[in-house]
Each structure stands twice: as structure tokens, then as C-alpha cells.
Design an enzyme around this catalytic site. Structure first.
Site, PDB file in Angstrom:
ATOM      1  N   ALA A   9      34.135   1.806  51.190  1.00 32.67           N
ATOM      2  CA  ALA A   9      34.415   1.193  52.493  1.00 32.67           C
ATOM      3  C   ALA A   9      35.092   2.210  53.430  1.00 32.67           C
ATOM      4  O   ALA A   9      34.641   3.349  53.525  1.00 32.67           O
ATOM      5  CB  ALA A   9      35.250  -0.083  52.319  1.00 32.67           C
ATOM      6  N   CYS A  10      36.171   1.802  54.082  1.00 30.54           N
ATOM      7  CA  CYS A  10      36.803   2.676  55.092  1.00 30.54           C
ATOM      8  C   CYS A  10      37.344   3.964  54.500  1.00 30.54           C
ATOM      9  O   CYS A  10      37.625   4.910  55.231  1.00 30.54           O
ATOM     10  CB  CYS A  10      37.950   1.943  55.785  1.00 30.54           C
ATOM     11  SG  CYS A  10      37.362   0.653  56.853  1.00 30.54           S
ATOM     12  N   SER A  11      37.557   3.997  53.196  1.00 25.66           N
ATOM     13  CA  SER A  11      38.104   5.209  52.579  1.00 25.66           C
ATOM     14  C   SER A  11      37.005   6.138  52.067  1.00 25.66           C
ATOM     15  O   SER A  11      37.302   7.102  51.350  1.00 25.66           O
ATOM     16  CB  SER A  11      39.047   4.831  51.434  1.00 25.66           C
ATOM     17  OG  SER A  11      40.149   4.135  51.934  1.00 25.66           O
ATOM     18  N   SER A  12      35.772   5.877  52.417  1.00 26.83           N
ATOM     19  CA  SER A  12      34.662   6.671  51.871  1.00 26.83           C
ATOM     20  C   SER A  12      34.775   8.157  52.199  1.00 26.83           C
ATOM     21  O   SER A  12      34.381   9.004  51.385  1.00 26.83           O
ATOM     22  CB  SER A  12      33.323   6.139  52.384  1.00 26.83           C
ATOM     23  OG  SER A  12      33.118   4.820  51.944  1.00 26.83           O
TER      24      SER A  12
ATOM     25  N   SER B   6      34.787   4.515  57.738  1.00 33.43           N
ATOM     26  CA  SER B   6      35.196   5.802  57.159  1.00 33.43           C
ATOM     27  C   SER B   6      35.148   6.960  58.152  1.00 33.43           C
ATOM     28  O   SER B   6      35.781   8.000  57.940  1.00 33.43           O
ATOM     29  CB  SER B   6      34.321   6.142  55.953  1.00 33.43           C
ATOM     30  OG  SER B   6      32.996   6.358  56.351  1.00 33.43           O
TER      31      SER B   6
END
Ligand code: CO8
Length: 378
Positions: free
Chosen positions: A155-158, A337
Site C-alpha cells: 500500500a502507501c509504504s510500497s 506510495s
């Protein structure tokens, strides 16, 4: 001793810019139609009337002022409220590979490299347009790159999770030059029908070129940022969910299409994740022996302005100056991300050689990733 350095970054921005006012106007029309069409069920108490959106709320609650989307017309059409994407043939480049290539070419040009000098590619993003063949392998072929390539999703931390994978591969001698790509087509997975979610996201793709520099190597000319350390952490939470998956058609009872889009308990996310991120960064910097007053910039994940201000304030012990924790949320919204990388791409001027900075993402999972950088060459 070898070190891993960032040599270049790139950014693809779609042409379709959408203001909060445009988005609110379209959803207001759609909501009034929906309430009218469902007036009977609402009167009988079977359905709740939908509340109207407000541009004032969006800016106040999130800091988002504008976003770019891959198809403005489809997103703003009150009878559609989702992008229209032409189905492509198997011999054509996929949309996600296409935006990867655009960002990659800028990053490669900045690094003074060509595609055939790359031997590792990781595509990390919240939503992949297909499970396989990997988008990363399609990009590898289009660039004429060698080595290996794979897709991943945190998700956003990809981006930060992909960076750690690539740093490990470079340090371990499995690759020499790598590309991290974050093609976020969030508009294909945003619920534009509900005011709680319609304003949050925007589309973009970022690219980062990384290289291993071994002792005795003639150092490449041009800007370089040494990666001092990376650190990842995850903790399970149901507060941000995306339930779209290959088992959906098999499920009984079946879910409605809108149940398969992004949803979150935003207030709870902000309350729980902000202190986690501040503590994660405090500890990461302390363990690396970097005092906070030596950190010149915080390129934070761009989900909510209030969250970023709170995280920076906890870390610094005072309000951050605008240039210390740059914001791109006002123009790009949350690009998942890609957000912290856009901040890095756009706002890394004015830092001297030898000074440190932090790139940090956080989001669904929960997940947090931090990358400590030091400017090596201007
Ligand atoms: N207009 C007017 N009113 C609204 C609107 C709107 N657009 N939206 C909500 N409201 C109303 C609510 O209904 C509520 O009304 P009431 O009080 O009557 O119930 C009131 O405003 C307050 O609502 P909230 O408590 O929800 O408002 P907040 O102040 O908490 O703001 C935010 C909502 C902006 C969503 C905020 O909570 C936030 O940003 N939180 C952080 C979330 C976050 O960081 N999430 C990370 C998600 S991204 C990620 O991890 C990757 C996902 C992958 C991306 C996939 C692509 C799609």
C-alpha cells in the site's frame, strides 16, 4: 566497502488536474440524484440519505487542494464517477508500464544512465492492474534492462519497502544498478460516490535510480544521496482496507462493487499512526547515531497535513518550517506510495553535501518504512 546511492528521480503527472470545487460540484449533482432516486427507501428508513460534500471541509480536514487523475472526464461525470480507461491489447504496453516508463526515463536521464545499464527493477504500489506477468518485467523489457524484476504491494509504504529490497539486493551483490517504480493509479480504486472518500487520492508515478558504488570505483559524476539505513515495521489493522481480489467472483454472498474499493476509518488511522511514525523515526535516527538537529529535511508520506505537522513537531520539539517537511498534498493529494518520493523529487534543493534527511512512508497494514539519507555529491 560498498555503498548504495540514489542517483536520480523521475515523476509522471497525468494531465487531468481536478480542483476540490470541481470534485465537489460533480459529487453534489450525483448525490442529489441518488437521494432523489432512492427517496422512497430513504422515507421508509431502509436507506440513509447521503450527505453533500464540502470543499471547505476537504482543505480543513486534510490539506488536499487539488489532484491529478488519469481521466478527468470520467471521474467528474456525475453519472460515472470513475475513470474511463481504454482496454488495451496484449501486444500493447499496459497503462501502468507506460507511466512507469515515463517516470523511469526522467530518473535515468538525471542519473546519466540508459535502460540497459539497469539490472534490477521493483514496481511497488497499492493497486496492480494485473497479478502477472509482472508490470516490472514488462518495464524491464521495454527499457532493455537485464537482471531481474518483480512487483510488490505494501500500500502507501510500497516505495520504502521496495527501496529496502533493492538496497539489500545491491549490497548483497545481486544487482549493480536498480530502479524503484511507484505507479499509483489510485483513481481506479477510489470511491468517488461517497464524500468520505472522494477527495483523498490522486494519480502519479515516481521512479528512483539506485546504484552500488564499491571502494576503488571511479565515482559517477552528478548528484548522489547515500542511503545510510532503512527500517520497516508492520502492525495489523483493519482500519484501511481494500477487499478487491481474485476470490471476489467466488464469494457467497457476493459483495457490491463499491465494497471492493478503498475504505478507511480515517480519524482512527490518524490517531493511531501519527505517534507510531514519530516514535519509529525517533528510534531509527537514535540507533543510527543521527541527532534530530542534523536532519535537514523530512520527506513524509502525503496523506494528511495535520498528521505530517504532528509527526514533525513531535520529532523536532517545535513546529517544522515549511521547507523542513515539504508538502505536495495540496497539489497532488494522497498519491499513496508515490507521495513521499514526489516530495523528495520536488524539494531536495538547498541541502549541503554531508547533511542528512529522512524519507518516510506509512499507511495501510499498518506499515511504516523509513530511509535515512546523506547528501554525498551535489
Ligand atoms: N465533505 C463534508 N463533510 C465530510 C466530508 C466531506 N468530503 N467527508 C466527511 N465529512 C464529515 C463526516 O461525515 C463527519 O460528519 P459527522 O461528524 O456528522 O459524522 C465529519 O465530516 C468529520 O469526519 P471525520 O471524523 O472522518 O473527519 P476527519 O477530521 O477525521 O478527516 C480524513 C477525515 C481527512 C480522512 C482524516 O481522518 C485523515 O486524513 N486521516 C488519515 C488517513 C490516512 O492517513 N490514511 C492513510 C490512507 S492511504 C493508504 O494507506 C494507502 C491506501 C492505498 C490507496 C489506494 C488507492 C485508492
Amino acid at each position: 566497502m560498498s555503498r548504495v546511492v540514489v542517483r536520480g528521480t523521475g515523476l509522471f503527472t497525468p494531465e487531468g488536474g481536478v480542483t476540490n470545487d470541481e470534485l465537489v460540484e460533480s459529487l453534489t449533482t450525483a448525490t442529489l440524484h441518488w437521494n432523489e432516486a432512492n427517496a422512497g427507501a430513504i422515507a421508509r428508513g431502509e436507506l440513509a440519505a447521503r450527505d453533500l460534500p464540502s470543499a471547505k471541509f476537504i482543505v480543513r480536514a486534510s490539506g488536499v487542494g487539488h489532484r491529478y487523475v488519469i481521466d478527468k472526464q470520467g471521474v467528474l461525470d456525475p453519472t460515472r464517477l470513475r475513470p474511463r480507461i481504454r482496454r488495451r491489447g496484449e501486444e500493447e504496453l499496459s497503462l501502468q508500464a507506460e507511466i512507469c516508463l515515463s517516470a523511469a526515463r526522467e530518473a535515468l536521464a538525471q542519473a546519466g544512465r540508459s535502460g540497459d545499464e539497469i539490472d534490477a527493477i521493483v514496481v511497488g504500489c497499492s493497486n496492480l492492474q494485473r497479478p502477472y506477468p509482472a508490470i516490472a518485467i514488462e518495464v524491464q523489457a521495454a527499457l532493455g534492462a537485464g537482471g531481474f524484476a518483480f512487483d510488490m504491494n505494501v500500500a502507501c509504504s510500497s516505495a520504502t519497502f521496495a527501496l529496502q529490497n533493492v538496497v539489500d539486493a545491491l549490497r548483497g551483490g545481486h544487482a549493480r544498478r536498480a530502479l524503484v517504480l511507484n505507479p499509483e493509479l489510485t483513481s481506479g480504486h477510489t470511491n468517488f460516490e461517497l464524500r468520505e472518500f472522494h477527495f483523498i487520492f490522486g494519480d502519479a508515478c515516481t521512479a528512483i535510480v539506485l546504484e552500488r558504488e564499491d571502494e576503488g570505483d571511479e565515482p559517477a559524476v552528478g548528484e548522489a544521496w547515500e542511503i545510510l539505513d532503512t527500517r520497516l515495521v508492520t502492525r495489523f489493522s483493519n482500519n484501511i482496507r481494500n477487499d478487491a481480489g481474485f476470490l471476489n467472483p467466488c464469494e457467497e454472498p457476493a459483495r457490491a462493487p463499491h465494497e471492493l474499493l478503498f475504505r478507511q476509518n480515517g480519524r482512527q488511522v490518524a490517531t493511531e499512526v501519527s505517534p507510531m511514525v514519530a516514535e519509529h523515526l525517533r528510534k531509527h535516527l537514535a540507533d543510527a547515531g543521527i541527532p534530530i538537529d542534523r536532519v535537514r529535511r523530512l520527506w513524509l508520506h502525503q496523506a494528511n497535513l495535520g498528521m505530517n505537522r504532528a509527526i514533525a513537531k513531535t520529532l523536532l520539539g517545535r513546529d517544522a518550517l515549511p521547507e523542513e517537511a515539504p508538502v505536495i498534498l495540496d497539489e497532488y493529494a494522497n498519491t499513496s506510495s508515490a507521495g513521499s518520493v514526489i516530495a523528495f523529487h520536488r524539494h531536495r534543493g538547498g541541502i549541503d553535501v554531508g547533511e542528512c534527511a529522512v524519507l518516510c512512508s506509512f499507511g495501510a497494514g499498518y506499515s511504516i518504512g523509513s530511509v535515512l539519507l546523506r547528501k554525498l555529491r551535489a
